[in-house]
Design an enzyme around this catalytic site. Sequence first.
Site, PDB file in Angstrom:
ATOM      1  N   LEU A 295      49.264  -6.396 -15.512  1.00 41.66           N
ATOM      2  CA  LEU A 295      49.042  -7.601 -16.299  1.00 41.66           C
ATOM      3  C   LEU A 295      50.433  -8.353 -16.507  1.00 41.66           C
ATOM      4  O   LEU A 295      50.855  -8.764 -17.622  1.00 41.66           O
ATOM      5  CB  LEU A 295      48.466  -7.281 -17.524  1.00 41.66           C
ATOM      6  CG  LEU A 295      47.133  -6.742 -17.563  1.00 41.66           C
ATOM      7  CD1 LEU A 295      46.534  -6.464 -18.921  1.00 41.66           C
ATOM      8  CD2 LEU A 295      46.126  -7.734 -16.837  1.00 41.66           C
ATOM      9  N   CYS A 296      51.130  -8.254 -15.588  1.00 44.88           N
ATOM     10  CA  CYS A 296      52.605  -8.835 -15.605  1.00 44.88           C
ATOM     11  C   CYS A 296      53.056  -9.733 -14.199  1.00 44.88           C
ATOM     12  O   CYS A 296      54.076  -9.609 -13.776  1.00 44.88           O
ATOM     13  CB  CYS A 296      53.622  -7.784 -15.871  1.00 44.88           C
ATOM     14  SG  CYS A 296      53.657  -6.456 -14.644  1.00 44.88           S
ATOM     15  N   GLY A 297      52.079 -10.188 -13.659  1.00 44.05           N
ATOM     16  CA  GLY A 297      52.345 -11.170 -12.471  1.00 44.05           C
ATOM     17  C   GLY A 297      52.683 -10.196 -11.447  1.00 44.05           C
ATOM     18  O   GLY A 297      52.154  -9.185 -10.991  1.00 44.05           O
TER      19      GLY A 297
END
Length: 306
Positions: free
Chosen positions: A89-91
Site C-alpha cells: 500500500l505504498c505505490g
Amino acid sequence: MAKPRELRRRIKSVQNTRKITKTMELVATSKLKRAQDRVVAARPYAAALAEVIGDLYAPELAERFPLLRQPGGKSRRVALVVITANRGLCGAFNANLIREARRRIEQLESEGAGVDLHLIGKKGITYFKFAKRPAASQRTDIGDKPTPSHAGEVVGPLMTQFESGALDAVEVVFAQFKSAVSTPPTTLRVLPIAPPRATDPGRKPGDPGLASGVSSARPSANYILKPSADAILEQLLPLYVRNQVYRALVETAAAFLGAQRTAMKNATDNAGEIIELLQRTYNRARQAQITQELAEIVGGAEALKG
C-alpha cells in the site's frame, strides 16, 4: 443504468474505503515525522565520523586494517543487502527497490562476480523466493523503527567475512530519503571503505547515499592523539560501517512512510471523486425512477376515468 439501490450500496462501500485510506494516511503522516527526525539526527554523527576518518587516513593503513583493503582487480564475491518494506500500500516503492536490486545483481554477475543476497523486509523476501533466487540471510523483524543494534546485527557478520577475505565487497540497496516525495532507490558500497577524496562542491559532507568513500570536509588537522591513530581507527572503522547501514535502514523506513502517505492520499482523493460521480449517477437514476412512477400513476388514473 444501475438501479438506485445498487448505486447506494456502491456509494456506501466507497465511503467505507475512503475512511480506511484516510486513517492510514493520517497514521503514516504521524509516523513520518518521527522517522524524519531519526534521519536528520543520524546525519551529523555520520558526517563527523567521516571527517575524523578522513583526517586520520593514510595510504599505508590499508595494510593494517582489513576494512580498508581495496580489491586488487574485479570483485569475486559481493554481499548485496537489499532493504524493502514489510508492508505494501505504498505505490511503486518496493517494486523500485527490487528493480534496483535486480539491476545491480545483473551488473555484478556480468562482471563475473558471485552475489550473496541478504534480504531485509517481507516484500523483497517474497519476490526473490518467487524468482527462485536463494538468499544467504533474511529478516523481517526490523520494521519501521530500526536501531543501531539492528544495523550491527546485519553488517557484523559481513565485516567478519570481508576481513577474512571471503567477501570482496558489501553493498546496500536502499531508498535514499531526500524528501517525503523523493526517495530514489540507491546502491551504496559500504565495504571496502574507500580512501578519502575531496568533497563534491554541490554536496554537504554526510549527505546520505551519495558518497561511496570517506569524504574529507577540510584539510587534515593537527590532532594530539591518545592512545594512537591506529587504536582510534580500529574502533572508528567498524563504527563507520555500522553507521552507514543504520542510515540506510532509517532512510528506507522514512521513505516507506512517505510513499505510503502519498499513496493513501491519492487513494482518498480518488475515492472522493468516485463518490461524487456515483452520487450524480444516483441522482439521475432516482429522478428517472420518480418520473416513471409518476407516469404510471397518471396513466392509471386516466385508465380509471375511461
